[in-house]
Design a protein around this motif. Structure first.
Motif, PDB file in Angstrom:
ATOM      1  N   ARG A   1       0.835  -1.212   0.000  1.00 61.72           N
ATOM      2  CA  ARG A   1       0.000   0.000   0.000  1.00 61.72           C
ATOM      3  C   ARG A   1       0.867   1.259   0.000  1.00 61.72           C
ATOM      4  NH1 ARG A   1      -3.348  -3.135   3.709  1.00 61.72           N
ATOM      5  NH2 ARG A   1      -2.333  -2.084   5.429  1.00 61.72           N
ATOM      6  N   PHE A   2       1.972   1.216   0.754  1.00 59.96           N
ATOM      7  CA  PHE A   2       2.888   2.351   0.773  1.00 59.96           C
ATOM      8  C   PHE A   2       3.466   2.599  -0.616  1.00 59.96           C
ATOM      9  CE2 PHE A   2       7.364   3.691   0.996  1.00 59.96           C
ATOM     10  CZ  PHE A   2       7.176   4.977   1.485  1.00 59.96           C
ATOM     11  N   LEU A   3       3.923   1.537  -1.276  1.00 61.25           N
ATOM     12  CA  LEU A   3       4.489   1.691  -2.619  1.00 61.25           C
ATOM     13  C   LEU A   3       3.446   2.205  -3.602  1.00 61.25           C
ATOM     14  CD1 LEU A   3       6.704  -1.519  -2.806  1.00 61.25           C
ATOM     15  CD2 LEU A   3       7.497   0.856  -2.649  1.00 61.25           C
ATOM     16  N   ASP A   4       2.201   1.732  -3.476  1.00 61.54           N
ATOM     17  CA  ASP A   4       1.134   2.244  -4.340  1.00 61.54           C
ATOM     18  C   ASP A   4       0.921   3.742  -4.105  1.00 61.54           C
ATOM     19  OD1 ASP A   4       0.685  -0.199  -5.552  1.00 61.54           O
ATOM     20  OD2 ASP A   4      -0.950  -0.750  -4.181  1.00 61.54           O
ATOM     21  N   ARG A   5       0.976   4.159  -2.859  1.00 59.71           N
ATOM     22  CA  ARG A   5       0.809   5.578  -2.531  1.00 59.71           C
ATOM     23  C   ARG A   5       1.965   6.408  -3.080  1.00 59.71           C
ATOM     24  NH1 ARG A   5      -1.830   9.925  -2.535  1.00 59.71           N
ATOM     25  NH2 ARG A   5      -1.236  11.401  -0.942  1.00 59.71           N
ATOM     26  N   VAL A   6       3.184   5.903  -2.985  1.00 58.70           N
ATOM     27  CA  VAL A   6       4.351   6.611  -3.496  1.00 58.70           C
ATOM     28  C   VAL A   6       4.237   6.781  -5.022  1.00 58.70           C
ATOM     29  CG1 VAL A   6       6.867   6.480  -3.749  1.00 58.70           C
ATOM     30  CG2 VAL A   6       5.804   5.898  -1.580  1.00 58.70           C
ATOM     31  N   VAL A   7       3.666   5.786  -5.687  1.00 61.43           N
ATOM     32  CA  VAL A   7       3.416   5.902  -7.131  1.00 61.43           C
ATOM     33  C   VAL A   7       2.381   6.994  -7.386  1.00 61.43           C
ATOM     34  CG1 VAL A   7       2.437   4.721  -9.147  1.00 61.43           C
ATOM     35  CG2 VAL A   7       4.063   3.527  -7.677  1.00 61.43           C
ATOM     36  N   GLU A   8       1.314   7.020  -6.580  1.00 63.93           N
ATOM     37  CA  GLU A   8       0.244   8.014  -6.736  1.00 63.93           C
ATOM     38  C   GLU A   8       0.776   9.442  -6.641  1.00 63.93           C
ATOM     39  OE1 GLU A   8      -2.932   7.417  -3.983  1.00 63.93           O
ATOM     40  OE2 GLU A   8      -3.377   5.410  -4.755  1.00 63.93           O
ATOM     41  N   ILE A   9       1.695   9.678  -5.717  1.00 61.27           N
ATOM     42  CA  ILE A   9       2.195  11.043  -5.550  1.00 61.27           C
ATOM     43  C   ILE A   9       3.319  11.366  -6.528  1.00 61.27           C
ATOM     44  CG2 ILE A   9       1.472  11.191  -3.140  1.00 61.27           C
ATOM     45  CD1 ILE A   9       4.404  10.772  -2.342  1.00 61.27           C
ATOM     46  N   GLY A  10       3.732  10.358  -7.305  1.00 62.52           N
ATOM     47  CA  GLY A  10       4.717  10.588  -8.349  1.00 62.52           C
ATOM     48  C   GLY A  10       6.168  10.488  -7.921  1.00 62.52           C
ATOM     49  N   ALA A  11       6.425   9.945  -6.746  1.00 57.95           N
ATOM     50  CA  ALA A  11       7.809   9.829  -6.272  1.00 57.95           C
ATOM     51  C   ALA A  11       8.561   8.693  -6.962  1.00 57.95           C
ATOM     52  CB  ALA A  11       7.839   9.644  -4.758  1.00 57.95           C
ATOM     53  N   ILE A  12       7.837   7.648  -7.373  1.00 59.88           N
ATOM     54  CA  ILE A  12       8.435   6.571  -8.165  1.00 59.88           C
ATOM     55  C   ILE A  12       7.504   6.284  -9.340  1.00 59.88           C
ATOM     56  CG2 ILE A  12       9.725   5.501  -6.269  1.00 59.88           C
ATOM     57  CD1 ILE A  12       7.549   3.373  -6.059  1.00 59.88           C
ATOM     58  N   GLU A  13       8.067   5.696 -10.362  1.00 61.19           N
ATOM     59  CA  GLU A  13       7.289   5.455 -11.588  1.00 61.19           C
ATOM     60  C   GLU A  13       6.298   4.309 -11.439  1.00 61.19           C
ATOM     61  OE1 GLU A  13       8.320   4.152 -16.075  1.00 61.19           O
ATOM     62  OE2 GLU A  13       9.591   5.695 -15.183  1.00 61.19           O
TER      63      GLU A  13
END
Length: 85
Positions: free
Chosen positions: A26-38
């Motif tokens: 869930r954390f990685l999905d959120r980081v994708v949402e905010i654009g920090a990782i592709e």
């Protein structure tokens, strides 16, 4: 870094570590949402291997030979063509 944490934690507490992987997903999905990782690397492995769940991927990553374990998990695409996409 995630692999190192997973391997170290799996040695000490296997059941709770695998439960924590859901939090990391869930954390990685959120980081994708905010654009920090592709993209979420675990979700990418799931899509690449044509798997429905991430938990087998986390188990494979925690194994002694993750490359081999991931290769064993890969499923063929349904109704795929030998000619490619």
């Amino acid at each position: 870094m995630l692999l190192a944490w997973l391997r170290e934690s799996a040695i000490r507490r296997a059941a709770s570590t695998l439960h924590r992987t859901r939090i990391i997903d869930r954390f990685l999905d959120r980081v994708v949402e905010i654009g920090a990782i592709e993209s979420n690397p675990v979700a990418a492995l799931r899509d690449e291997g044509n798997m429905k769940q991430c938990m087998p991927i986390w188990r494979a990553l925690a194994s002694r030979d993750p490359e081999h374990a991931l290769a064993e998990l890969r499923q063929p695409r349904p109704f795929g063509s030998v000619l490619g996409k």
